[in-house]
Design a protein around this motif. Structure first.
Motif: not given
Length: 683
Positions: A30, A43, A47
Motif C-alpha cells: 500500500c 493498514s 490487511r
C-alpha cells in the motif's frame, strides 16, 4: 500456529508480509503515509491478518528508512558534542572531498557540520593511545559543560573522548554526570569503540542525533500494534543485515541507518545462487549489491547525507559512519522518478521522485509530471485492467516530453525507460566493474515493484545472461525480513592486543547480553575477524581471524592484492578486533504462493487462477519495430514450458518484462528465470 510479520517502509510503498510455518501466507502493498508512517504499517498489517487472530503473531520484523531520512533531511534532535580539551574543533572542521559538480566552484561552501561549533564542549582529561591516564578527569569541567548544555536547551549529548576505545573510564564518568541533567547521553565507547577520532565522533553524534526519534517511533509502533491486538516483540533490521530488538535499536540507532536496503539483499542471497547481484528497484530509488558465496559484501564504513550519486555515499562528502553495513550502491531511480528536460532540452530522469503523494500521473492522485511508471504504462508493460491506473493521464504526461523532443509519445516513453535503466546500471557498475569484479559470472536477482520490468535491459549492458525474479518479488524486502536472524556486531581497537582471545570473549559476551541470549545456547554462532595493516601504514583491511600469525599475514597479503592490485609483503600489525554474534530464530519454510492483498497504486498486474488462459496486449519493443501483440502470463499460466520473449509476466505487486532475445522459465521455487536465448547488445 504462530505468525511472523515483515514490514518494509519505502519512499513510495509500504510492504507487509505475513509468514507462518508453511511460508508466506499473505502480502500487502500500500502507499506509504509520510505524514504518519505507522498509519501505513497498521493498514498493511490489518490487511495481511484478515480474519486471523492477531494474538498468534509471535514476531514483527521491521526495516525502516526513518534514521536515513532524519539524517538526509536534517530532522534529528539538536546534539551537544563533548570531547577532550583542545579537540572540540575536530567535528566543525571536519573533512570534505569536492565532487565533479563543485570542484571548480570559486564560491563553494562546504556543507554544515553535524554539530554547530557553539554546541561543542570540552572537558579536562587525557588518555594515551595505550589507555594510560595522562591527565585525570576534572569533574568540575564536566559539571560546567553540563550546565552550558542545559542552558542551551539541548537534550541529547554525544561523548567522544580522545582514545576512549583504549580506556573508557573517563567517558563513563562524564556520561554519568551529564545524565543528571540531560535525558539522552551516548558515548563512543558503547556505540563503536574504534580507532580514528573524527569517524568515531561522527558515528556517536549520529546515534545521539537520531536515537530519540527512533525510540519515540518504535514506542509508538508497539502501542499502535497493541491496539489491533499484536503484542509480539518488535525487531529491527540492522544495516549489516542482522536483526535486533526494538530496545537495542533505540540505544544503538546509528546501526539502523541502512536498515531499509539490507533486507532486500538478504532475499537475493536466499535465491540459491552462490554469486548474485542484488537489484532492487522501488518507487523512489534503485539499489545494487554483490553477494558472493551466499554472503553479501559488508563495509565497515559508509557515508550518509553526502553529494553525488549512489545515495550520498560518496566518500568524503557526507557524514562518515563507522558501523558495519551491507555494501551497496544506490541511485535516485525508481518507478516514481520524474522525467524532465534540462536547460539544453536534454531528457533527464530523476533523482526527484513523485513518491506516494501525489505519485505518478497515472495514479490519479493529482500528479501531472511524467514518471517512469507513466512511461511503462504507455509502453504497455503495465496493465490498468486489475489496478487503478489511468492510461489517459499517463499519455497526457508523456506528451509534455514528446512534443519538445520532436518524438512520438511511445518513443519518448521508451527513452525514459532506457535512461532510467542506464542510471540503474551505473549502480551495478559501482559494485562490480569499479571494484574489479566481472559481472558476467553473476546472476542478476531483480525485485521491488519496478525492478523486474527493467532487469533484463540492465543485465544486457553487462553481458549478464541470467536474471532471477523470486516469488513475492514486489515485496521481497519484507519477505527477506522473515529470514532475518538475531545478530549484532561489536568492535574494539587495541593495537596488537596481548590476549586476542580475551578481547573476542569480552566482545561476544557484550553482544550476547544485548541480544538476550547465552553464548552456550544451541545454535549461537560467533564469527571473528581482525583489521590488519602493514606496520607504518594507516589504512587496514579486515580478514578472518586465526591464531596463527603466519596464516593471518597470508590472508592479509591476499586481500591486499585483491583490493589494491599490488602483491606486497612486510611486517603486519593488528588494529581492531571484530565479532559478529548470530542467534537462531524460527524461519518460515518456502511455502506456496500467498493469497494476495494489495492497495491502490501497486506497480504490478493481476492474479490468475491456476490453469487460466494467458491474455495478450500490445507492448512496445524497438526490436519488433514498435508496438507488437505479446502474450501476458502469470506464474500460474506458464505451465513449466519456456516462454520466449517478447512477453509479459504479471504478479499482484510487480511485472516481469521479457524482451526479445530472452526466454523465461518457472523454477520449482516459483522464481522466474530469464536467460538470454540470442546475442543481446551490451555496452
Amino acid at each position: 500456529m504462530g505468525y511472523t510479520i515483515g514490514v518494509d517502509v519505502g519512499g513510495t510503498f509500504t510492504d507487509v508480509v505475513l509468514g507462518g510455518t508453511s511460508g508466506a501466507i499473505a502480502v500487502a502493498k500500500c502507499l506509504s503515509t509520510h505524514y504518519d508512517p505507522i498509519a501505513g504499517i497498521v493498514s498493511g498489517v490489518t490487511r495481511v491478518l484478515g480474519d486471523r487472530d492477531p494474538a498468534q503473531v509471535t514476531r514483527v520484523v521491521h526495516a525502516t528508512t526513518l534514521a536515513t531520512n532524519a539524517v538526509l533531511e536534517r530532522k534529528g534532535v539538536r546534539v551537544a558534542f563533548v570531547t577532550t580539551q583542545g579537540f572540540r574543533a575536530a567535528v566543525p572542521l571536519g573533512r570534505y572531498a569536492r565532487v565533479e559538480e563543485d570542484r571548480y566552484d570559486l564560491r563553494f561552501s562546504p556543507p554544515p557540520p553535524p554539530v554547530a561549533a557553539g554546541d561543542c564542549f570540552e572537558v579536562v582529561e587525557r588518555v594515551s593511545a595505550r589507555g594510560a591516564v595522562l591527565t585525570p578527569l576534572d569533574l568540575d569541567s564536566v559539571r560546567r559543560a553540563a550546565a552550558a548544555i542545559t542552558a542551551r536547551g539541548i537534550t541529547s549529548a554525544a561523548v567522544c573522548l580522545l582514545h576512549s576505545y583504549a580506556n573508557p573510564a573517563h567517558e563513563r564518568q562524564v556520561a554519568e554526570l551529564l545524565r543528571e541533567s540531560i535525558p539522552d547521553v551516548v558515548t563512543s565507547s558503547e556505540i563503536w569503540p574504534e580507532i580514528r577520532e573524527y569517524e568515531r565522533a561522527t558515528t556517536t553524534i549520529m546515534s545521539a542525533y537520531i536515537g530519540p526519534l527512533m525510540a519515540s517511533y518504535l514506542s509508538q509502533l508497539r502501542e499502535r500494534l497493541a491496539e489491533i491486538g499484536i503484542r509480539a516483540p518488535v525487531h529491527v533490521m540492522e544495516s549489516s543485515g542482522g536483526v535486533i530488538s526494538a530496545e537495542l535499536a533505540a540505544r544503538r540507532a546509528v546501526a539502523t541507518i541502512e536498515s531499509g536496503p539490507a533486507a532486500g539483499v538478504l532475499a537475493a542471497a536466499g535465491t540459491g545462487f552462490p554469486d548474485v547481484i542484488s537489484f532492487d528497484m522501488g518507487g523512489t530509488t534503485a539499489k545494487a549489491c554483490v553477494v558472493r558465496g551466499g554472503a553479501p559484501e559488508i563495509t565497515n564504513e559508509f557515508h550518509v547525507g553526502g553529494k553525488g550519486s549512489f545515495g550520498g555515499r560518496r566518500a568524503g562528502t557526507g557524514v562518515p559512519i563507522k558501523t558495519p553495513a551491507i555494501d551497496l550502491a544506490e541511485v535516485g531511480a525508481g518507478g516514481g522518478s520524474v522525467a524532465w528536460l534540462d536547460a539544453a532540452g536534454a531528457l533527464r530522469v530523476g533523482p526527484h521522485s513523485a513518491g506516494s503523494s501525489p505519485g505518478p500521473a497515472c495514479y490519479g492522485l493529482g500528479g501531472s509530471e511524467p514518471t517512469v511508471t507513466d512511461a511503462n504504462l504507455v509502453l504497455g508493460y503495465l496493465s490498468s485492467a486489475s489496478l487503478p491506473l489511468t492510461p489517459d493521464l499517463a499519455a497526457k504526461a508523456l506528451d509534455r516530453l514528446a512534443s519538445p523532443l520532436g518524438a512520438s509519445r511511445e518513443e519518448a516513453a521508451y527513452a525514459v525507460h532506457e535512461i532510467v535503466s542506464a542510471s540503474m546500471a551505473s549502480a551495478v557498475h559501482v559494485v562490480t566493474v569499479q571494484r574489479g569484479i566481472d559481472p558476467r559470472g553473476f546472476a542478476l536477482v531483480a525485485f521491488g515493484g519496478a525492478g523486474p520490468m527493467h532487469a533484463a535491459r540492465v543485465a544486457e549492458r553487462f553481458g549478464i545472461g541470467t536474471v532471477v525474479v523470486p516469488a513475492h518479488c514486489g515485496v521481497a524486502s519484507a519477505a527477506g525480513l522473515l529470514t532475518g536472524a538475531l545478530s549484532t556486531d561489536r568492535v574494539l581497537s587495541c593495537l596488537d592486543a596481548p590476549d586476542p582471545t580475551a578481547v573476542f570473549t569480552s566482545l561476544a559476551a557484550d553482544a550476547a547480553a544485548d541480544l538476550g541470549v547465552s553464548l552456550s545456547d544451541p545454535g549461537v554462532l560467533v564469527s571473528r575477524s581482525v583489521d590488519v595493516r602493514f606496520k607504518g601504514q594507516s589504512h587496514d583491511l579486515t580478514v578472518e581471524w586465526t591464531s596463527s600469525r603466519e596464516v593471518l599475514a597470508s590472508r592479509f597479503f591476499a586481500r591486499y592484492e585483491e583490493v589494491y592490485g599490488i602483491a606486497q609483503r612486510g611486517e603486519i600489525e593488528l588494529v581492531s578486533y571484530r565479532i559478529r554474534l548470530t542467534a537462531p530464530t524460527p524461519r518460515p519454510d518456502p511455502g506456496p504462493a500467498p493469497h494476495q492483498h494489495f492497495g491502490a497504486g501497486a506497480a504490478g498486474g493481476g492474479t490468475a487462477e491456476p490453469g487460466a488462459t494467458p491474455r495478450g496486449r500490445r507492448a512496445y519493443f524497438p526490436e519488433t519495430g514498435g508496438h507488437a501483440d505479446v502474450p501476458v502470463h502469470t506464474r500460474d499460466t506458464m505451465a513449466g514450458a519456456p516462454l520466449p520473449g517478447p512477453a509479459i509476466i504479471e504478479d499482484a505487486e510487480s511485472t516481469i518484462v521479457v524482451p526479445p532475445g530472452w526466454t523465461a522459465t518457472l523454477a520449482e521455487t516459483r522464481a522466474v528465470h530469464l536467460t538470454r536465448s540470442t546475442t543481446c547488445p551490451t555496452s
